[in-house]
Motif scaffolding. Structure first.
Motif, mmCIF file in Angstrom:
data_model
loop_
_atom_site.group_PDB
_atom_site.id
_atom_site.type_symbol
_atom_site.label_atom_id
_atom_site.label_comp_id
_atom_site.label_asym_id
_atom_site.label_seq_id
_atom_site.Cartn_x
_atom_site.Cartn_y
_atom_site.Cartn_z
ATOM 1 N N ARG A 246 -11.018 7.147 -2.493
ATOM 2 C CA ARG A 246 -11.674 7.652 -3.379
ATOM 3 C C ARG A 246 -13.247 7.903 -2.329
ATOM 4 O O ARG A 246 -13.687 6.525 -1.850
ATOM 5 C CB ARG A 246 -11.577 7.532 -4.861
ATOM 6 N N HIS B 58 -5.342 7.877 -1.299
ATOM 7 C CA HIS B 58 -6.263 7.730 -2.573
ATOM 8 C C HIS B 58 -6.740 6.945 -2.537
ATOM 9 O O HIS B 58 -7.176 5.974 -3.639
ATOM 10 C CB HIS B 58 -4.486 6.502 -4.172
ATOM 11 N N ASN C 115 -5.303 1.801 0.561
ATOM 12 C CA ASN C 115 -5.974 1.362 -0.849
ATOM 13 C C ASN C 115 -6.377 -0.016 -1.949
ATOM 14 O O ASN C 115 -6.169 0.089 -1.081
ATOM 15 C CB ASN C 115 -6.592 2.741 -2.033
ATOM 16 N N LEU C 116 -7.584 0.163 -2.884
ATOM 17 C CA LEU C 116 -8.061 -1.288 -2.920
ATOM 18 C C LEU C 116 -6.977 -1.502 -4.049
ATOM 19 O O LEU C 116 -7.508 -2.692 -4.553
ATOM 20 C CB LEU C 116 -9.632 -0.792 -3.268
ATOM 21 N N ASP C 117 -6.179 -0.914 -4.782
ATOM 22 C CA ASP C 117 -5.459 -0.672 -5.777
ATOM 23 C C ASP C 117 -4.162 -1.737 -4.934
ATOM 24 O O ASP C 117 -3.561 -1.831 -5.780
ATOM 25 C CB ASP C 117 -5.036 0.259 -6.340
ATOM 26 N N GLY C 118 -3.803 -1.826 -4.011
ATOM 27 C CA GLY C 118 -2.727 -2.291 -2.779
ATOM 28 C C GLY C 118 -2.250 -0.981 -2.444
ATOM 29 O O GLY C 118 -2.360 0.061 -1.669
ATOM 30 N N GLY C 119 -0.646 -0.818 -2.925
ATOM 31 C CA GLY C 119 0.193 0.785 -2.987
ATOM 32 C C GLY C 119 -0.141 0.907 -1.315
ATOM 33 O O GLY C 119 -0.096 -0.028 -0.861
#
Length: 132
Positions: free
Chosen positions: A45, A43, A12-16
């Motif tokens: 989206r 996650h 995902n674009l947030d890292g994770g």
């Protein structure tokens, strides 16, 4: 042209967390596609827009939501290229593929005889106006 697979990491674009897998390199596919359940677990989206219709190689039609994911594709042993690419939320795991849009975004081209991806250093712009 034959078919071949490349190692890809989807996140995902947030890292994770990211998921690493082998995916078909499919220049006939517009977007990269991965199972909706996998994208949701990571996650990733949906963009919230209405689903779009994808026409499959056998002429079938599949409506899928789209989103953005971080894709990192291995092009050589230990050499990878990554960036944000559109992905289709496929209803099952039958269509795990790297599509043409991702190849363009990541500036990769197919080296068909050697069944691999290679970097390109030029891009196309299209029509640039009248030439005097």
């Amino acid at each position: 042209m034959g078919t071949f697979y490349a190692k890809v990491s989807i996140g995902n674009l947030d890292g994770g967390d990211a998921h690493e897998t082998m995916a078909l390199v499919d220049t006939g596919a517009t977007d990269s596609a991965f199972a909706a359940t996998l994208l949701e677990q990571l996650h990733i989206r949906s963009n919230g827009e209405p689903p779009i219709t994808y026409v499959t190689a056998d002429g079938g039609k599949v409506d899928c939501e789209r989103g953005q994911a971080m894709l990192t594709i291995e092009i050589d042993d230990g050499v990878s290229v990554g960036g944000v690419c559109p992905v289709a939320f496929w209803p099952d795991d039958s269509a795990q593929c790297i599509g043409a849009t991702s190849l363009q975004v990541l500036m990769l081209a197919v080296d068909a005889p050697n069944e691999r991806l290679v970097r390109v250093s030029t891009a196309r712009r299209g029509w640039a106006g009248a030439i005097d």
